[in-house]
Design an enzyme around this catalytic site. Sequence first.
Site, mmCIF file in Angstrom:
data_model
loop_
_atom_site.group_PDB
_atom_site.id
_atom_site.type_symbol
_atom_site.label_atom_id
_atom_site.label_comp_id
_atom_site.label_asym_id
_atom_site.label_seq_id
_atom_site.Cartn_x
_atom_site.Cartn_y
_atom_site.Cartn_z
ATOM 1 N N LYS A 115 0.823 -1.320 -0.062
ATOM 2 C CA LYS A 115 -0.033 0.042 -0.094
ATOM 3 C C LYS A 115 0.726 1.353 0.191
ATOM 4 C CE LYS A 115 -4.323 -1.667 1.903
ATOM 5 N NZ LYS A 115 -5.534 -1.465 2.759
ATOM 6 N N LYS A 197 -3.993 -11.001 -7.777
ATOM 7 C CA LYS A 197 -5.311 -11.090 -7.113
ATOM 8 C C LYS A 197 -6.175 -10.134 -7.786
ATOM 9 C CE LYS A 197 -7.430 -11.003 -2.543
ATOM 10 N NZ LYS A 197 -7.145 -10.698 -1.066
ATOM 11 N N LYS A 200 -10.495 -4.950 -5.810
ATOM 12 C CA LYS A 200 -11.704 -4.034 -5.993
ATOM 13 C C LYS A 200 -11.146 -2.486 -6.376
ATOM 14 C CE LYS A 200 -12.137 -3.257 -1.025
ATOM 15 N NZ LYS A 200 -13.017 -3.498 0.226
#
Length: 332
Positions: A115, A197, A200
Amino acid sequence: MFQDQLVSYSGVQPSGNLTIGNYLGAIRNFSLYSEKYKCFYCVVDEHAITVRQNPAELRRRTYETLALYMACGLDPEKNTLYVQSHVHEHAELAWILNCYTMFGELSRMTQFKDKSAKHADNINAGLFTYPVLMAADILLYQTDVVPVGVDQKQHVELCRDIAERFNQLFPETFTVPEPIISQSGKRIMSLAEPTKKMSKSDENANAVVYILDDRDTIIRKFKRAVTDSETSVRFAEGKDGINNLMTIYSCFTDKSLEDIEREFDGRGYGEFKRAVGEVCADALAPVQARFRELLADKSALEAQMRKGAEEASWYARRTLGKVQKKLGFVKI
């Protein structure tokens, strides 16, 4: 510990639209635990703000995530469904646990590194201590098991380390939880980059199938899914795109990979992609219908938020009170 039943805890962030990866790997399986465990399912809005959020969108998605919990089969009479920020004990215990978590442990967290790379302009302290808040979420309820995806297993392991460290200093404070990783749909991959992966937050909308996508959109996305230069539907090394589509088809139909290979023997990728899209759309249709029904009654959702927060707070207060007493905090 204070409960007379085994406890399961899990949460989903109300940030971005939830995907079939969230559905197959987590939410769909949540209802399976309610017969064996006392289940707490939280909309973790405090976790969401480690990345900048639009306030109106965060508010809307908080309602939507709670509605999706129920639309996916979570019965509020059998499960405690609530919003994280409505139970202040989460943040209070997180601060205490920060003082029993080592800097080096947090710096090794894979998601912090990922992140930080994605949000280089906002590497904030909350992003760094996110796993401690997650530990507080879990430990507040004397949780026995935590259903998580593979990418969250490291956080549960850190939670265990924190609980064991605290218990060594102050015996019998926390239950040490175990992670449960579903073998069905545990890792749904991107339709555009099947080595990654499904996320969203992916900027490529065609890479992701959302739970609330309409039927035509779902089928179109699967038709465009990246595969390989072969034509045979078989699960094998190097066939990441087909392997992912077979996994998704298996999750929605409960068919084994061998059964799928036999079913589509000689039928080609085009026919298979459409079939995957159709079973996905068929499975999500009743979820979407129930979601729209729930979301139309905002006052009922707010009543559930209040009910769930009251239930969760009763448990959370008992754990936090025990912790504060052991630490020597003065109660008035």
